[in-house]
Scaffold this motif. Structure first.
Motif, PDB file in Angstrom:
ATOM      1  N   HIS A 346       0.844  -1.195   0.000  1.00 43.41           N
ATOM      2  CA  HIS A 346       0.000   0.000   0.000  1.00 43.41           C
ATOM      3  C   HIS A 346       0.881   1.247   0.000  1.00 43.41           C
ATOM      4  O   HIS A 346       1.836   1.344   0.771  1.00 43.41           O
ATOM      5  CB  HIS A 346      -0.882   0.020   1.240  1.00 43.41           C
ATOM      6  N   ALA A 347       0.568   2.200  -0.850  1.00 41.74           N
ATOM      7  CA  ALA A 347       1.287   3.467  -0.874  1.00 41.74           C
ATOM      8  C   ALA A 347       0.969   4.264   0.386  1.00 41.74           C
ATOM      9  O   ALA A 347      -0.192   4.349   0.796  1.00 41.74           O
ATOM     10  CB  ALA A 347       0.911   4.258  -2.114  1.00 41.74           C
ATOM     11  N   MET A 348       2.002   4.833   0.986  1.00 42.84           N
ATOM     12  CA  MET A 348       1.826   5.652   2.179  1.00 42.84           C
ATOM     13  C   MET A 348       2.102   7.123   1.854  1.00 42.84           C
ATOM     14  O   MET A 348       1.985   7.533   0.706  1.00 42.84           O
ATOM     15  CB  MET A 348       2.725   5.132   3.303  1.00 42.84           C
ATOM     16  N   ALA A 349       2.484   7.922   2.820  1.00 42.47           N
ATOM     17  CA  ALA A 349       2.558   9.372   2.626  1.00 42.47           C
ATOM     18  C   ALA A 349       3.688   9.786   1.704  1.00 42.47           C
ATOM     19  O   ALA A 349       3.615  10.837   1.070  1.00 42.47           O
ATOM     20  CB  ALA A 349       2.704  10.071   3.981  1.00 42.47           C
ATOM     21  N   GLY A 350       4.767   8.987   1.634  1.00 44.08           N
ATOM     22  CA  GLY A 350       5.888   9.333   0.760  1.00 44.08           C
ATOM     23  C   GLY A 350       6.710  10.502   1.252  1.00 44.08           C
ATOM     24  O   GLY A 350       7.498  11.073   0.484  1.00 44.08           O
ATOM     25  N   LEU A 351       6.579  10.858   2.511  1.00 45.98           N
ATOM     26  CA  LEU A 351       7.382  11.960   3.061  1.00 45.98           C
ATOM     27  C   LEU A 351       8.772  11.493   3.466  1.00 45.98           C
ATOM     28  O   LEU A 351       9.664  12.305   3.674  1.00 45.98           O
ATOM     29  CB  LEU A 351       6.658  12.577   4.261  1.00 45.98           C
ATOM     30  N   LEU A 352       8.946  10.196   3.608  1.00 51.77           N
ATOM     31  CA  LEU A 352      10.248   9.575   3.799  1.00 51.77           C
ATOM     32  C   LEU A 352      10.360   8.454   2.767  1.00 51.77           C
ATOM     33  O   LEU A 352       9.344   7.948   2.271  1.00 51.77           O
ATOM     34  CB  LEU A 352      10.398   9.015   5.215  1.00 51.77           C
ATOM     35  N   SER A 353      11.579   8.041   2.460  1.00 55.36           N
ATOM     36  CA  SER A 353      11.765   7.064   1.381  1.00 55.36           C
ATOM     37  C   SER A 353      11.734   5.615   1.855  1.00 55.36           C
ATOM     38  O   SER A 353      11.826   4.704   1.036  1.00 55.36           O
ATOM     39  CB  SER A 353      13.088   7.337   0.660  1.00 55.36           C
ATOM     40  N   VAL A 354      11.588   5.372   3.150  1.00 55.83           N
ATOM     41  CA  VAL A 354      11.609   4.013   3.677  1.00 55.83           C
ATOM     42  C   VAL A 354      10.415   3.197   3.179  1.00 55.83           C
ATOM     43  O   VAL A 354       9.309   3.714   3.027  1.00 55.83           O
ATOM     44  CB  VAL A 354      11.644   4.038   5.225  1.00 55.83           C
ATOM     45  N   GLU A 355      10.658   1.906   2.910  1.00 53.91           N
ATOM     46  CA  GLU A 355       9.617   0.955   2.555  1.00 53.91           C
ATOM     47  C   GLU A 355       9.644  -0.165   3.585  1.00 53.91           C
ATOM     48  O   GLU A 355      10.700  -0.733   3.868  1.00 53.91           O
ATOM     49  CB  GLU A 355       9.867   0.383   1.154  1.00 53.91           C
ATOM     50  N   THR A 356       8.476  -0.498   4.149  1.00 54.57           N
ATOM     51  CA  THR A 356       8.416  -1.485   5.229  1.00 54.57           C
ATOM     52  C   THR A 356       7.440  -2.607   4.873  1.00 54.57           C
ATOM     53  O   THR A 356       6.563  -2.446   4.021  1.00 54.57           O
ATOM     54  CB  THR A 356       7.983  -0.841   6.555  1.00 54.57           C
ATOM     55  N   SER A 357       7.603  -3.748   5.577  1.00 56.33           N
ATOM     56  CA  SER A 357       6.779  -4.908   5.241  1.00 56.33           C
ATOM     57  C   SER A 357       6.521  -5.783   6.452  1.00 56.33           C
ATOM     58  O   SER A 357       7.397  -5.954   7.312  1.00 56.33           O
ATOM     59  CB  SER A 357       7.485  -5.743   4.165  1.00 56.33           C
ATOM     60  N   PHE A 358       5.308  -6.347   6.496  1.00 56.20           N
ATOM     61  CA  PHE A 358       4.927  -7.363   7.475  1.00 56.20           C
ATOM     62  C   PHE A 358       4.806  -8.740   6.828  1.00 56.20           C
ATOM     63  O   PHE A 358       4.404  -9.698   7.488  1.00 56.20           O
ATOM     64  CB  PHE A 358       3.582  -7.006   8.125  1.00 56.20           C
ATOM     65  N   ALA A 359       5.147  -8.848   5.560  1.00 58.66           N
ATOM     66  CA  ALA A 359       4.972 -10.108   4.857  1.00 58.66           C
ATOM     67  C   ALA A 359       5.830 -11.208   5.464  1.00 58.66           C
ATOM     68  O   ALA A 359       5.431 -12.374   5.523  1.00 58.66           O
ATOM     69  CB  ALA A 359       5.291  -9.935   3.377  1.00 58.66           C
ATOM     70  N   LYS A 360       7.029 -10.854   5.895  1.00 56.13           N
ATOM     71  CA  LYS A 360       7.892 -11.776   6.622  1.00 56.13           C
ATOM     72  C   LYS A 360       8.177 -11.163   7.985  1.00 56.13           C
ATOM     73  O   LYS A 360       8.993 -10.246   8.112  1.00 56.13           O
ATOM     74  CB  LYS A 360       9.193 -12.027   5.862  1.00 56.13           C
ATOM     75  N   ARG A 361       7.482 -11.680   8.990  1.00 56.48           N
ATOM     76  CA  ARG A 361       7.586 -11.091  10.328  1.00 56.48           C
ATOM     77  C   ARG A 361       8.937 -11.423  10.956  1.00 56.48           C
ATOM     78  O   ARG A 361       9.394 -12.559  10.923  1.00 56.48           O
ATOM     79  CB  ARG A 361       6.462 -11.602  11.224  1.00 56.48           C
ATOM     80  N   LYS A 362       9.537 -10.397  11.557  1.00 65.10           N
ATOM     81  CA  LYS A 362      10.783 -10.577  12.292  1.00 65.10           C
ATOM     82  C   LYS A 362      10.748  -9.660  13.502  1.00 65.10           C
ATOM     83  O   LYS A 362      10.661  -8.438  13.367  1.00 65.10           O
ATOM     84  CB  LYS A 362      11.991 -10.236  11.414  1.00 65.10           C
ATOM     85  N   SER A 394       9.704  -5.313   8.870  1.00 63.91           N
ATOM     86  CA  SER A 394      11.061  -5.282   8.320  1.00 63.91           C
ATOM     87  C   SER A 394      11.180  -4.096   7.366  1.00 63.91           C
ATOM     88  O   SER A 394      10.203  -3.688   6.739  1.00 63.91           O
ATOM     89  CB  SER A 394      11.363  -6.579   7.552  1.00 63.91           C
ATOM     90  N   ILE A 395      12.393  -3.568   7.261  1.00 69.42           N
ATOM     91  CA  ILE A 395      12.662  -2.512   6.290  1.00 69.42           C
ATOM     92  C   ILE A 395      13.077  -3.173   4.983  1.00 69.42           C
ATOM     93  O   ILE A 395      14.067  -3.894   4.917  1.00 69.42           O
ATOM     94  CB  ILE A 395      13.759  -1.562   6.800  1.00 69.42           C
ATOM     95  N   VAL A 396      12.289  -2.936   3.945  1.00 69.46           N
ATOM     96  CA  VAL A 396      12.583  -3.477   2.625  1.00 69.46           C
ATOM     97  C   VAL A 396      13.636  -2.627   1.938  1.00 69.46           C
ATOM     98  O   VAL A 396      14.568  -3.133   1.296  1.00 69.46           O
ATOM     99  CB  VAL A 396      11.301  -3.539   1.773  1.00 69.46           C
ATOM    100  N   ALA A 397      13.503  -1.300   2.075  1.00 64.58           N
ATOM    101  CA  ALA A 397      14.470  -0.363   1.496  1.00 64.58           C
ATOM    102  C   ALA A 397      14.438   0.918   2.311  1.00 64.58           C
ATOM    103  O   ALA A 397      13.373   1.395   2.691  1.00 64.58           O
ATOM    104  CB  ALA A 397      14.133  -0.078   0.041  1.00 64.58           C
TER     105      ALA A 397
END
Length: 437
Positions: A346-362, A394-397
């Motif tokens: 899902h696209a978020m605010a885009g005010l920071l460049s970080v991409e995060t994910s819950f697809a693989k929980r850690k 997790s941080i994807v990028a």
């Protein structure tokens, strides 16, 4: 009755502390006592249940992140006007991190700092007289801490109670209650602990059931007699400089993890709050000085948040002129995208460049000692802060943003880059508990 206090603790997590604490809080309140609550350690969820049980804010007390003055001052603020302070421990009574005496983050440190006797909740399932050995070990482990009494939990039969009680009393300790196994009183849980108080169905009725359960199986007069007189300071504790005079704070089921002691501190320093709901597609008020997006469960509402153009547009417009900060869940929403547990991005605010994910929980968990690398909503460049991380994302990028801080764990590891900063926008998985003066 003058102010008295007691810490409810256990030898391990999952032993029944929260059940006992909430039941005692509501039961004593129904008796007409003015009861205050505090929680040892970095926990957002339990204090919200305390508030529901008591009708007043409960503060977190953390011996690792807070010095003695702040810890005592916050306890005094939490207990103002009360005649009974009930503190809920975290994990096992002595569990903390390697640190100087009194600064490990363990519940025992809070008991020692405030002079609180301990009501030890012992899960006696799978044992009998051995419960006495565990209780005695806890009583002898740290001479700063006094075990006032024991409450046995998960008792399976009258014979089980007889044997477990015999073991505890043979160890020289008093049993003040015994709770039978009863699954229907257990509160619902999810991956960060209990489901939030605001989401728990029929919470008031559940709390009344807990109180009745405790009243039926516990000698409340004996518990009250365990509490020690307290003389807590009535000072103005300073935890964290407010990010502005007028602060727009996201508050709903997606954004709820903000420490009550920070709000109390900011309010005491004259700050005003403008709460808004991103889930209701509300933007932050334009006349505020800063926006604060707390942690919470945005991953459960990512699709809805992504479609809320009023919230996202207002946030982007605000960030062009004034500071915006996101903690944990708030950080993820400030980023480019959030992938939920089903793998949908899902696209978020885009005010920071970080991409995060819950697809693989850690799971990432632990205290953090942070130093800000530049000015932001959390403070000035070089400001040292103490807090923690607890997340499964997790941080994807990370993208091209500058890091917000350097952060080290409590085990002597080298500081590492933490979070992101772009212009007036900052965020990280770091939850701030207090400034380091």
């Amino acid at each position: 009755m003058s102010l008295h206090g007691l810490l409810i603790a256990a030898p391990r997590s999952g032993g029944g502390k929260t059940t006992v604490t909430l039941g005692l809080m509501r039961a004593f309140r129904k008796r007409g006592l003015r009861v205050a609550g505090v929680k040892s350690g970095p926990d957002y969820i339990d204090p919200a249940f305390h508030r529901a049980a008591l009708g007043r804010d409960s503060f977190n007390l953390d011996s690792w992140a807070m010095d003695a003055a702040l810890l005592g001052g916050l306890a005094g603020r939490a207990a103002q006007g009360a005649n009974l302070l009930l503190a809920e421990g975290s994990m096992g009574l002595f569990d903390g991190v390697p640190a100087a005496l009194g600064r490990s983050g363990a519940s025992a440190d809070v008991a020692a700092a405030l002079g609180l006797p301990v009501l030890l909740v012992l899960d006696a399932s799978g044992q009998a007289q051995t419960a006495g050995a565990i209780a005695k070990g806890c009583a002898l482990f740290d001479n700063r801490v006094k075990i006032g009494g024991v409450m046995l939990n998960k008792i399976g039969s009258p014979r089980h109670l007889l044997l477990a009680k015999y073991g505890v009393e043979a160890a020289g300790l008093r049993v003040v209650g015994a709770l039978p196994k009863q699954a229907e009183i257990i509160l619902p849980e999810r991956h960060l602990g209990l489901v939030q108080a605001s989401e728990t169905a029929q919470l008031e009725a559940r709390l009344d059931v807990l109180a009745a359960f405790i009243e039926s199986h516990v000698d409340l007069d004996a518990v009250l007699a365990l509490a020690a007189p307290l003389a807590l300071p009535h000072v103005a504790p300073r935890a964290l400089t407010p990010p502005g005079q007028r602060i727009a704070i996201a508050r709903d089921d997606a954004f709820s993890f903000l420490y009550p002691h920070l709000l109390a501190d900011w309010r005491a320093r004259g700050a005003e709050f403008c709460f808004f709901s991103p889930l209701a597609d509300e933007p932050p008020e334009k006349n505020c000085d800063a926006v604060w997006l707390p942690g919470g469960y945005p991953e459960l509402h990512a699709g809805r948040l992504a479609g809320n153009s009023g919230f996202l547009g207002g946030l982007r417009q605000f960030a062009q002129l004034k500071p915006v900060h996101g903690e944990c869940g708030g950080y993820m929403v400030l980023g480019q995208s959030l992938t939920d547990a089903d793998g949908t991005t899902h696209a978020m605010a885009g005010l920071l460049s970080v991409e995060t994910s819950f697809a693989k929980r850690k799971m990432t968990l632990g205290y953090r000692d942070a130093t800000l690398l530049s000015d932001c909503a959390l403070g000035r460049q070089g400001q040292k802060l103490r807090g923690h991380e607890f997340h499964y994302a997790s941080i994807v990028a990370l993208g091209a943003d500058e890091p917000m801080a350097l952060a080290a764990d409590a085990y002597g590891g080298e500081p590492e880059s933490s979070g992101s900063r772009r212009g007036r926008v900052s965020g990280s998985f770091f939850h701030c508990i207090a400034e380091v003066s």
